[in-house]
Design an enzyme around this catalytic site. Structure first.
Site, PDB file in Angstrom:
ATOM      1  N   ASN A  41      -3.136 -51.943 -36.832  1.00  0.00           N
ATOM      2  CA  ASN A  41      -2.055 -52.481 -37.377  1.00  0.00           C
ATOM      3  C   ASN A  41      -0.831 -51.469 -37.311  1.00  0.00           C
ATOM      4  OD1 ASN A  41      -0.061 -53.532 -39.358  1.00  0.00           O
ATOM      5  ND2 ASN A  41      -1.892 -54.986 -39.693  1.00  0.00           N
ATOM      6  N   MET A  42       0.189 -51.762 -36.586  1.00  0.00           N
ATOM      7  CA  MET A  42       1.489 -50.969 -36.427  1.00  0.00           C
ATOM      8  C   MET A  42       2.569 -51.022 -37.474  1.00  0.00           C
ATOM      9  SD  MET A  42       1.446 -50.243 -32.280  1.00  0.00           S
ATOM     10  CE  MET A  42      -0.378 -50.013 -31.332  1.00  0.00           C
ATOM     11  N   THR A  59      -7.365 -54.635 -38.975  1.00  0.00           N
ATOM     12  CA  THR A  59      -6.788 -53.891 -40.215  1.00  0.00           C
ATOM     13  C   THR A  59      -7.924 -54.109 -41.300  1.00  0.00           C
ATOM     14  OG1 THR A  59      -4.704 -54.724 -39.722  1.00  0.00           O
ATOM     15  CG2 THR A  59      -5.067 -53.955 -41.917  1.00  0.00           C
ATOM     16  N   HIS A 106      -5.206 -64.862 -41.474  1.00  0.00           N
ATOM     17  CA  HIS A 106      -4.536 -64.712 -40.249  1.00  0.00           C
ATOM     18  C   HIS A 106      -4.494 -66.212 -39.762  1.00  0.00           C
ATOM     19  CE1 HIS A 106      -5.564 -60.390 -39.971  1.00  0.00           C
ATOM     20  NE2 HIS A 106      -4.269 -60.433 -39.353  1.00  0.00           N
ATOM     21  N   LYS A 116      -6.280 -66.493 -33.941  1.00  0.00           N
ATOM     22  CA  LYS A 116      -6.877 -65.317 -33.655  1.00  0.00           C
ATOM     23  C   LYS A 116      -8.382 -65.277 -33.424  1.00  0.00           C
ATOM     24  CE  LYS A 116      -7.516 -60.784 -36.320  1.00  0.00           C
ATOM     25  NZ  LYS A 116      -7.013 -60.180 -35.162  1.00  0.00           N
TER      26      LYS A 116
HETATM   27  N1  LIG Z   1      -1.973 -53.374 -33.742  1.00  0.00           N
HETATM   28  C1  LIG Z   1      -1.310 -54.369 -34.327  1.00  0.00           C
HETATM   29  O1  LIG Z   1      -0.245 -53.942 -35.040  1.00  0.00           O
HETATM   30  C2  LIG Z   1      -1.445 -55.888 -34.021  1.00  0.00           C
HETATM   31  C3  LIG Z   1      -2.329 -56.006 -33.196  1.00  0.00           C
HETATM   32  N2  LIG Z   1      -2.735 -57.524 -32.610  1.00  0.00           N
HETATM   33  C4  LIG Z   1      -3.598 -57.559 -31.711  1.00  0.00           C
HETATM   34  O2  LIG Z   1      -3.189 -57.686 -30.447  1.00  0.00           O
HETATM   35  C5  LIG Z   1      -4.049 -58.454 -29.833  1.00  0.00           C
HETATM   36  C6  LIG Z   1      -3.254 -59.751 -29.243  1.00  0.00           C
HETATM   37  O3  LIG Z   1      -2.790 -60.572 -30.168  1.00  0.00           O
HETATM   38  P1  LIG Z   1      -1.659 -61.830 -29.828  1.00  0.00           P
HETATM   39  O4  LIG Z   1      -0.480 -61.421 -29.121  1.00  0.00           O
HETATM   40  O5  LIG Z   1      -1.517 -62.624 -31.331  1.00  0.00           O
HETATM   41  O6  LIG Z   1      -2.493 -62.561 -28.878  1.00  0.00           O
HETATM   42  P2  LIG Z   1      -1.988 -63.807 -27.762  1.00  0.00           P
HETATM   43  O7  LIG Z   1      -3.372 -64.370 -27.274  1.00  0.00           O
HETATM   44  O8  LIG Z   1      -0.903 -64.372 -28.141  1.00  0.00           O
HETATM   45  O9  LIG Z   1      -1.687 -62.626 -26.447  1.00  0.00           O
HETATM   46  C7  LIG Z   1      -2.556 -61.952 -25.861  1.00  0.00           C
HETATM   47  C8  LIG Z   1      -2.084 -61.825 -24.618  1.00  0.00           C
HETATM   48  O10 LIG Z   1      -3.044 -61.069 -23.653  1.00  0.00           O
HETATM   49  C9  LIG Z   1      -3.180 -61.714 -22.431  1.00  0.00           C
HETATM   50  N3  LIG Z   1      -4.857 -61.453 -22.344  1.00  0.00           N
HETATM   51  C10 LIG Z   1      -5.829 -62.183 -23.090  1.00  0.00           C
HETATM   52  N4  LIG Z   1      -7.019 -61.709 -22.560  1.00  0.00           N
HETATM   53  C11 LIG Z   1      -6.852 -61.212 -21.462  1.00  0.00           C
HETATM   54  C12 LIG Z   1      -7.715 -60.766 -20.258  1.00  0.00           C
HETATM   55  N5  LIG Z   1      -8.895 -60.759 -20.183  1.00  0.00           N
HETATM   56  N6  LIG Z   1      -7.020 -60.352 -19.101  1.00  0.00           N
HETATM   57  C13 LIG Z   1      -5.470 -60.340 -18.995  1.00  0.00           C
HETATM   58  N7  LIG Z   1      -4.883 -60.749 -20.039  1.00  0.00           N
HETATM   59  C14 LIG Z   1      -5.403 -61.144 -21.020  1.00  0.00           C
HETATM   60  C15 LIG Z   1      -3.052 -63.285 -22.728  1.00  0.00           C
HETATM   61  O11 LIG Z   1      -2.971 -64.045 -21.691  1.00  0.00           O
HETATM   62  P3  LIG Z   1      -3.511 -65.538 -21.640  1.00  0.00           P
HETATM   63  O12 LIG Z   1      -2.431 -66.552 -22.151  1.00  0.00           O
HETATM   64  O13 LIG Z   1      -3.757 -65.872 -19.958  1.00  0.00           O
HETATM   65  O14 LIG Z   1      -4.783 -65.473 -22.332  1.00  0.00           O
HETATM   66  C16 LIG Z   1      -1.718 -63.250 -23.638  1.00  0.00           C
HETATM   67  O15 LIG Z   1      -0.577 -62.952 -22.778  1.00  0.00           O
HETATM   68  C17 LIG Z   1      -5.136 -58.914 -30.392  1.00  0.00           C
HETATM   69  O16 LIG Z   1      -6.272 -58.291 -30.372  1.00  0.00           O
HETATM   70  C18 LIG Z   1      -4.536 -58.933 -32.117  1.00  0.00           C
HETATM   71  O17 LIG Z   1      -5.743 -58.555 -33.080  1.00  0.00           O
HETATM   72  C19 LIG Z   1      -1.517 -58.383 -33.106  1.00  0.00           C
HETATM   73  C20 LIG Z   1      -0.696 -58.040 -33.780  1.00  0.00           C
HETATM   74  C21 LIG Z   1      -0.453 -56.946 -34.236  1.00  0.00           C
HETATM   75  O1  LIG Z   2      -4.367 -61.023 -34.485  1.00  0.00           O
HETATM   76  C1  LIG Z   2      -3.141 -60.857 -35.182  1.00  0.00           C
HETATM   77  O2  LIG Z   2      -2.330 -61.469 -35.404  1.00  0.00           O
HETATM   78  C2  LIG Z   2      -3.155 -59.439 -35.883  1.00  0.00           C
HETATM   79  N1  LIG Z   2      -4.196 -58.911 -35.609  1.00  0.00           N
HETATM   80  C3  LIG Z   2      -4.464 -57.322 -36.105  1.00  0.00           C
HETATM   81  C4  LIG Z   2      -5.669 -56.950 -36.860  1.00  0.00           C
HETATM   82  O3  LIG Z   2      -6.720 -57.721 -36.198  1.00  0.00           O
HETATM   83  O4  LIG Z   2      -5.683 -56.357 -37.891  1.00  0.00           O
HETATM   84  C5  LIG Z   2      -3.262 -56.893 -36.886  1.00  0.00           C
HETATM   85  C6  LIG Z   2      -2.262 -57.835 -37.735  1.00  0.00           C
HETATM   86  O5  LIG Z   2      -3.011 -58.342 -38.868  1.00  0.00           O
HETATM   87  C7  LIG Z   2      -2.101 -59.092 -36.853  1.00  0.00           C
END
Ligand SMILES: NC(=O)C1=CN([C@@H]2O[C@H](COP(=O)(O)OP(=O)(O)OC[C@H]3O[C@@H](n4cnc5c(N)ncnc54)[C@H](OP(=O)(O)O)[C@@H]3O)[C@@H](O)[C@H]2O)C=CC1
Ligand SMILES: O=C(O)C1=N[C@H](C(=O)O)C[C@H](O)C1
Length: 263
Positions: free
Chosen positions: A121-122, A163, A152, A156
Protein backbone atom coordinates in the site's frame (compact mmCIF):
# COMPACT_ATOMS: atom_id res chain seq x y z
CA UNK A 1 13.65 15.15 -14.93
CA UNK A 2 13.17 11.44 -14.15
CA UNK A 3 12.13 9.15 -17.02
CA UNK A 4 9.50 6.62 -15.94
CA UNK A 5 7.64 3.72 -17.55
CA UNK A 6 4.28 2.33 -16.39
CA UNK A 7 3.42 -1.37 -16.56
CA UNK A 8 -0.34 -2.03 -16.70
CA UNK A 9 -0.98 1.52 -17.89
CA UNK A 10 -4.62 0.79 -18.84
CA UNK A 11 -5.50 -0.66 -15.44
CA UNK A 12 -7.30 1.12 -12.60
CA UNK A 13 -4.01 2.16 -11.06
CA UNK A 14 -2.08 2.57 -14.32
CA UNK A 15 -4.48 5.14 -15.72
CA UNK A 16 -4.38 7.26 -12.57
CA UNK A 17 -0.59 7.08 -12.43
CA UNK A 18 -0.31 8.10 -16.13
CA UNK A 19 -2.63 11.06 -15.51
CA UNK A 20 -0.68 12.22 -12.46
CA UNK A 21 2.69 11.81 -14.21
CA UNK A 22 1.42 14.15 -16.93
CA UNK A 23 0.88 16.78 -14.21
CA UNK A 24 4.23 16.24 -12.48
CA UNK A 25 7.03 18.58 -13.58
CA UNK A 26 9.73 16.22 -12.29
CA UNK A 27 8.59 13.11 -14.17
CA UNK A 28 8.55 12.24 -17.88
CA UNK A 29 6.64 9.20 -19.14
CA UNK A 30 8.77 7.40 -21.76
CA UNK A 31 6.97 4.03 -22.01
CA UNK A 32 3.41 2.81 -21.36
CA UNK A 33 3.16 -0.99 -21.26
CA UNK A 34 0.46 -3.58 -21.61
CA UNK A 35 0.57 -7.30 -22.35
CA UNK A 36 0.97 -8.68 -25.89
CA UNK A 37 -2.34 -8.62 -27.73
CA UNK A 38 -3.93 -6.11 -25.32
CA UNK A 39 -6.70 -4.12 -26.95
CA UNK A 40 -4.83 -0.88 -26.19
CA UNK A 41 -1.55 -1.86 -27.87
CA UNK A 42 -0.70 0.72 -30.54
CA UNK A 43 -3.19 3.26 -29.24
CA UNK A 44 -2.04 6.75 -28.31
CA UNK A 45 -2.20 7.13 -24.52
CA UNK A 46 -3.53 10.64 -24.74
CA UNK A 47 -6.68 9.34 -26.42
CA UNK A 48 -7.31 7.21 -23.33
CA UNK A 49 -6.49 9.60 -20.49
CA UNK A 50 -7.65 12.63 -22.48
CA UNK A 51 -4.65 14.75 -21.55
CA UNK A 52 -0.86 14.68 -21.67
CA UNK A 53 1.50 12.16 -23.23
CA UNK A 54 0.61 13.03 -26.81
CA UNK A 55 3.77 11.25 -27.98
CA UNK A 56 3.26 7.97 -26.09
CA UNK A 57 1.98 4.86 -27.86
CA UNK A 58 1.02 1.92 -25.68
CA UNK A 59 3.46 -0.92 -26.33
CA UNK A 60 4.33 -4.48 -25.25
CA UNK A 61 8.01 -3.98 -24.63
CA UNK A 62 10.04 -1.84 -22.23
CA UNK A 63 11.56 0.96 -24.31
CA UNK A 64 12.54 4.62 -24.14
CA UNK A 65 15.34 4.19 -21.52
CA UNK A 66 13.29 4.73 -18.32
CA UNK A 67 15.12 5.06 -15.00
CA UNK A 68 12.18 3.62 -13.07
CA UNK A 69 9.36 1.24 -13.98
CA UNK A 70 6.15 1.71 -11.99
CA UNK A 71 4.18 -1.52 -11.86
CA UNK A 72 0.66 -2.26 -10.64
CA UNK A 73 -0.40 -5.42 -12.48
CA UNK A 74 -0.40 -9.07 -11.42
CA UNK A 75 2.28 -11.35 -9.97
CA UNK A 76 2.99 -12.97 -13.35
CA UNK A 77 3.32 -9.63 -15.12
CA UNK A 78 5.46 -8.19 -12.36
CA UNK A 79 7.86 -11.14 -12.59
CA UNK A 80 8.05 -10.83 -16.38
CA UNK A 81 8.82 -7.11 -16.24
CA UNK A 82 11.28 -7.65 -13.36
CA UNK A 83 13.48 -9.74 -15.67
CA UNK A 84 13.49 -6.93 -18.25
CA UNK A 85 14.35 -4.39 -15.55
CA UNK A 86 17.30 -6.47 -14.34
CA UNK A 87 18.54 -6.97 -17.92
CA UNK A 88 18.32 -3.25 -18.64
CA UNK A 89 19.32 -1.81 -15.27
CA UNK A 90 15.91 -0.20 -14.67
CA UNK A 91 14.72 0.38 -11.10
CA UNK A 92 11.26 -0.95 -10.22
CA UNK A 93 8.52 0.40 -7.98
CA UNK A 94 5.88 -2.27 -7.64
CA UNK A 95 2.61 -2.22 -5.75
CA UNK A 96 1.36 -5.51 -7.13
CA UNK A 97 -0.03 -7.74 -4.38
CA UNK A 98 -0.58 -11.49 -4.20
CA UNK A 99 3.05 -12.43 -4.85
CA UNK A 100 3.90 -15.82 -3.33
CA UNK A 101 7.02 -16.53 -1.29
CA UNK A 102 9.02 -17.59 -4.34
CA UNK A 103 8.07 -14.44 -6.26
CA UNK A 104 8.91 -12.23 -3.27
CA UNK A 105 12.25 -14.04 -3.18
CA UNK A 106 12.83 -13.26 -6.87
CA UNK A 107 12.10 -9.59 -6.16
CA UNK A 108 14.63 -9.60 -3.33
CA UNK A 109 17.19 -11.37 -5.54
CA UNK A 110 16.70 -8.72 -8.23
CA UNK A 111 17.42 -6.02 -5.65
CA UNK A 112 21.03 -7.18 -5.64
CA UNK A 113 21.27 -5.84 -9.19
CA UNK A 114 18.70 -3.01 -9.39
CA UNK A 115 16.91 -0.76 -6.86
CA UNK A 116 13.56 -2.39 -6.01
CA UNK A 117 10.76 -0.84 -3.93
CA UNK A 118 7.71 -2.88 -3.00
CA UNK A 119 4.80 -1.83 -0.84
CA UNK A 120 1.38 -3.48 -0.59
CA UNK A 121 0.00 0.00 0.00
CA UNK A 122 1.60 3.24 -1.14
CA UNK A 123 -0.71 5.72 0.56
CA UNK A 124 0.83 7.84 3.31
CA UNK A 125 -2.17 7.15 5.55
CA UNK A 126 -1.87 3.37 5.40
CA UNK A 127 1.87 3.52 6.05
CA UNK A 128 1.01 5.50 9.16
CA UNK A 129 -1.60 2.83 9.98
CA UNK A 130 1.12 0.16 9.70
CA UNK A 131 3.08 1.98 12.42
CA UNK A 132 0.00 2.66 14.58
CA UNK A 133 -1.09 -0.98 14.51
CA UNK A 134 2.39 -2.04 15.61
CA UNK A 135 2.45 0.60 18.39
CA UNK A 136 -1.03 -0.20 19.73
CA UNK A 137 -0.51 -3.97 19.69
CA UNK A 138 2.76 -3.54 21.60
CA UNK A 139 0.92 -1.57 24.33
CA UNK A 140 -2.25 -3.69 24.47
CA UNK A 141 -0.14 -6.81 24.42
CA UNK A 142 -1.60 -10.24 24.13
CA UNK A 143 -4.60 -9.56 26.35
CA UNK A 144 -6.50 -8.17 23.39
CA UNK A 145 -8.55 -9.88 20.70
CA UNK A 146 -7.33 -8.55 17.34
CA UNK A 147 -9.34 -8.75 14.11
CA UNK A 148 -8.62 -7.17 10.70
CA UNK A 149 -11.36 -6.28 8.22
CA UNK A 150 -10.43 -5.30 4.66
CA UNK A 151 -12.96 -4.11 2.09
CA UNK A 152 -12.36 -3.71 -1.65
CA UNK A 153 -14.15 -3.44 -4.99
CA UNK A 154 -15.73 -6.45 -6.63
CA UNK A 155 -12.95 -6.67 -9.26
CA UNK A 156 -10.06 -7.32 -6.87
CA UNK A 157 -8.42 -10.62 -7.80
CA UNK A 158 -6.58 -11.48 -4.60
CA UNK A 159 -7.63 -11.95 -0.97
CA UNK A 160 -6.85 -11.02 1.65
CA UNK A 161 -5.42 -7.68 0.61
CA UNK A 162 -1.67 -7.22 0.73
CA UNK A 163 -2.31 -4.39 3.18
CA UNK A 164 -4.21 -6.66 5.57
CA UNK A 165 -1.41 -9.23 5.42
CA UNK A 166 1.17 -6.55 6.16
CA UNK A 167 -0.92 -5.31 9.11
CA UNK A 168 -1.02 -8.86 10.49
CA UNK A 169 2.74 -9.26 9.94
CA UNK A 170 3.47 -6.04 11.81
CA UNK A 171 1.21 -7.04 14.70
CA UNK A 172 2.80 -10.48 14.87
CA UNK A 173 6.32 -9.08 14.94
CA UNK A 174 5.30 -6.55 17.63
CA UNK A 175 3.74 -9.23 19.85
CA UNK A 176 6.09 -12.14 19.20
CA UNK A 177 3.54 -14.21 17.29
CA UNK A 178 4.04 -16.29 14.15
CA UNK A 179 1.75 -15.62 11.17
CA UNK A 180 1.28 -19.26 10.24
CA UNK A 181 0.39 -20.16 13.84
CA UNK A 182 -2.12 -17.43 14.75
CA UNK A 183 -3.60 -15.90 11.58
CA UNK A 184 -6.85 -17.31 10.15
CA UNK A 185 -8.91 -16.08 7.20
CA UNK A 186 -12.60 -15.92 8.11
CA UNK A 187 -14.48 -18.43 10.27
CA UNK A 188 -16.93 -21.24 9.57
CA UNK A 189 -18.53 -24.11 11.53
CA UNK A 190 -18.18 -24.84 15.25
CA UNK A 191 -15.13 -22.75 16.02
CA UNK A 192 -15.27 -22.88 19.86
CA UNK A 193 -13.73 -20.04 21.89
CA UNK A 194 -11.18 -18.02 19.92
CA UNK A 195 -7.61 -18.56 21.08
CA UNK A 196 -6.27 -15.45 22.82
CA UNK A 197 -3.50 -14.78 20.30
CA UNK A 198 -5.60 -15.49 17.20
CA UNK A 199 -5.78 -12.81 14.45
CA UNK A 200 -8.64 -13.22 11.99
CA UNK A 201 -8.63 -11.39 8.65
CA UNK A 202 -12.02 -10.81 7.02
CA UNK A 203 -12.32 -9.80 3.36
CA UNK A 204 -15.27 -7.90 1.92
CA UNK A 205 -15.56 -7.62 -1.88
CA UNK A 206 -18.35 -5.32 -2.91
CA UNK A 207 -19.23 -2.63 -5.46
CA UNK A 208 -16.62 0.05 -6.08
CA UNK A 209 -15.01 0.23 -2.62
CA UNK A 210 -11.53 1.67 -3.29
CA UNK A 211 -9.78 0.19 -0.24
CA UNK A 212 -10.68 0.20 3.47
CA UNK A 213 -8.88 -1.39 6.42
CA UNK A 214 -9.96 -1.67 10.05
CA UNK A 215 -7.93 -3.17 12.89
CA UNK A 216 -10.01 -3.83 16.02
CA UNK A 217 -8.52 -4.39 19.46
CA UNK A 218 -11.09 -5.78 21.91
CA UNK A 219 -10.38 -5.85 25.63
CA UNK A 220 -12.85 -6.57 28.43
CA UNK A 221 -15.36 -3.74 28.32
CA UNK A 222 -13.87 -1.68 25.47
CA UNK A 223 -12.92 -1.77 21.79
CA UNK A 224 -10.31 0.31 19.99
CA UNK A 225 -10.52 0.58 16.17
CA UNK A 226 -7.90 1.89 13.77
CA UNK A 227 -9.55 2.71 10.42
CA UNK A 228 -8.21 3.83 7.03
CA UNK A 229 -10.50 4.53 4.08
CA UNK A 230 -9.06 5.41 0.69
CA UNK A 231 -11.49 7.75 -1.07
CA UNK A 232 -9.76 7.64 -4.46
CA UNK A 233 -6.85 5.69 -5.95
CA UNK A 234 -4.82 8.89 -6.07
CA UNK A 235 -3.64 8.24 -2.51
CA UNK A 236 -1.86 5.14 -3.85
CA UNK A 237 -0.82 6.67 -7.17
CA UNK A 238 0.75 9.76 -5.58
CA UNK A 239 2.61 7.47 -3.20
CA UNK A 240 3.99 5.53 -6.17
CA UNK A 241 5.27 8.74 -7.77
CA UNK A 242 6.95 9.68 -4.49
CA UNK A 243 8.51 6.22 -4.42
CA UNK A 244 9.74 6.56 -8.03
CA UNK A 245 11.39 9.91 -7.27
CA UNK A 246 13.01 8.40 -4.18
CA UNK A 247 14.28 5.32 -6.04
CA UNK A 248 15.75 7.07 -9.11
CA UNK A 249 19.54 7.07 -8.87
CA UNK A 250 19.66 4.85 -5.75
CA UNK A 251 22.14 1.99 -5.57
CA UNK A 252 20.79 -1.56 -5.97
CA UNK A 253 18.83 -2.59 -2.87
CA UNK A 254 15.45 -3.59 -1.45
CA UNK A 255 13.52 -0.50 -0.36
CA UNK A 256 10.06 0.15 1.09
CA UNK A 257 7.65 3.06 1.60
CA UNK A 258 9.20 3.88 4.99
CA UNK A 259 12.42 4.65 3.09
CA UNK A 260 10.55 6.70 0.48
CA UNK A 261 8.57 8.63 3.11
CA UNK A 262 11.63 9.16 5.27
CA UNK A 263 9.68 7.83 8.25
N1 LIG B 1 0.39 -1.02 -3.42
C1 LIG B 1 -0.67 -0.24 -3.58
O1 LIG B 1 -0.73 0.89 -3.04
C2 LIG B 1 -1.80 -0.70 -4.43
C3 LIG B 1 -1.72 -1.94 -5.02
N2 LIG B 1 -2.68 -2.35 -5.88
C4 LIG B 1 -2.44 -3.64 -6.55
O2 LIG B 1 -2.12 -3.37 -7.90
C5 LIG B 1 -2.54 -4.45 -8.72
C6 LIG B 1 -3.39 -3.92 -9.86
O3 LIG B 1 -4.56 -3.36 -9.33
P1 LIG B 1 -5.60 -2.65 -10.34
O4 LIG B 1 -4.91 -1.53 -11.06
O5 LIG B 1 -6.84 -2.37 -9.57
O6 LIG B 1 -5.86 -3.85 -11.37
P2 LIG B 1 -6.39 -3.77 -12.89
O7 LIG B 1 -6.83 -5.15 -13.21
O8 LIG B 1 -7.28 -2.63 -13.06
O9 LIG B 1 -5.06 -3.44 -13.72
C7 LIG B 1 -4.05 -4.39 -13.84
C8 LIG B 1 -3.29 -4.09 -15.11
O10 LIG B 1 -2.28 -5.06 -15.26
C9 LIG B 1 -2.49 -5.80 -16.46
N3 LIG B 1 -2.19 -7.22 -16.26
C10 LIG B 1 -2.78 -8.05 -15.38
N4 LIG B 1 -2.26 -9.28 -15.50
C11 LIG B 1 -1.32 -9.20 -16.46
C12 LIG B 1 -0.42 -10.15 -17.04
N5 LIG B 1 -0.37 -11.41 -16.62
N6 LIG B 1 0.41 -9.73 -18.02
C13 LIG B 1 0.39 -8.44 -18.43
N7 LIG B 1 -0.44 -7.49 -17.92
C14 LIG B 1 -1.28 -7.89 -16.95
C15 LIG B 1 -3.94 -5.63 -16.80
O11 LIG B 1 -4.13 -5.83 -18.19
P3 LIG B 1 -5.44 -6.65 -18.63
O12 LIG B 1 -6.51 -5.63 -18.68
O13 LIG B 1 -5.05 -7.20 -19.99
O14 LIG B 1 -5.66 -7.73 -17.61
C16 LIG B 1 -4.19 -4.20 -16.35
O15 LIG B 1 -3.76 -3.29 -17.32
C17 LIG B 1 -3.24 -5.43 -7.78
O16 LIG B 1 -2.31 -6.40 -7.37
C18 LIG B 1 -3.61 -4.56 -6.59
O17 LIG B 1 -3.72 -5.28 -5.37
C19 LIG B 1 -3.76 -1.57 -6.20
C20 LIG B 1 -3.90 -0.34 -5.63
C21 LIG B 1 -2.93 0.18 -4.67
O1 LIG C 1 -6.61 -4.07 -5.28
C1 LIG C 1 -6.75 -2.90 -4.79
O2 LIG C 1 -7.54 -2.04 -5.19
C2 LIG C 1 -5.84 -2.57 -3.65
N1 LIG C 1 -4.93 -3.45 -3.31
C3 LIG C 1 -3.90 -3.25 -2.34
C4 LIG C 1 -3.89 -4.39 -1.33
O3 LIG C 1 -4.10 -5.55 -1.78
O4 LIG C 1 -3.64 -4.11 -0.15
C5 LIG C 1 -3.86 -1.86 -1.76
C6 LIG C 1 -5.16 -1.13 -1.71
O5 LIG C 1 -5.91 -1.54 -0.58
C7 LIG C 1 -5.98 -1.24 -2.97
Amino acid sequence: MINVAINGVCGRMGLRIATLVAEDKDLQLVAALERKGHQCIGKNLSTIISRGHNDITISEELSGSPEVLIDFTSPDSTMNRLKACVDRGVAIVTGTTGLDKKQMGQLKDASQTIPCLFSPNMSVGVNLLFNLAEYVSKILGNETDIEIIESHHRYKKDAPSGTALRLAENICSATDRKMDEVVIYGRKGITDERPQDQICIHSIRSGDIVGEHTVTFCNAGERLELVHKAQTRDSFALGSLRAAKFLAGKPPGYYNMKDALGS
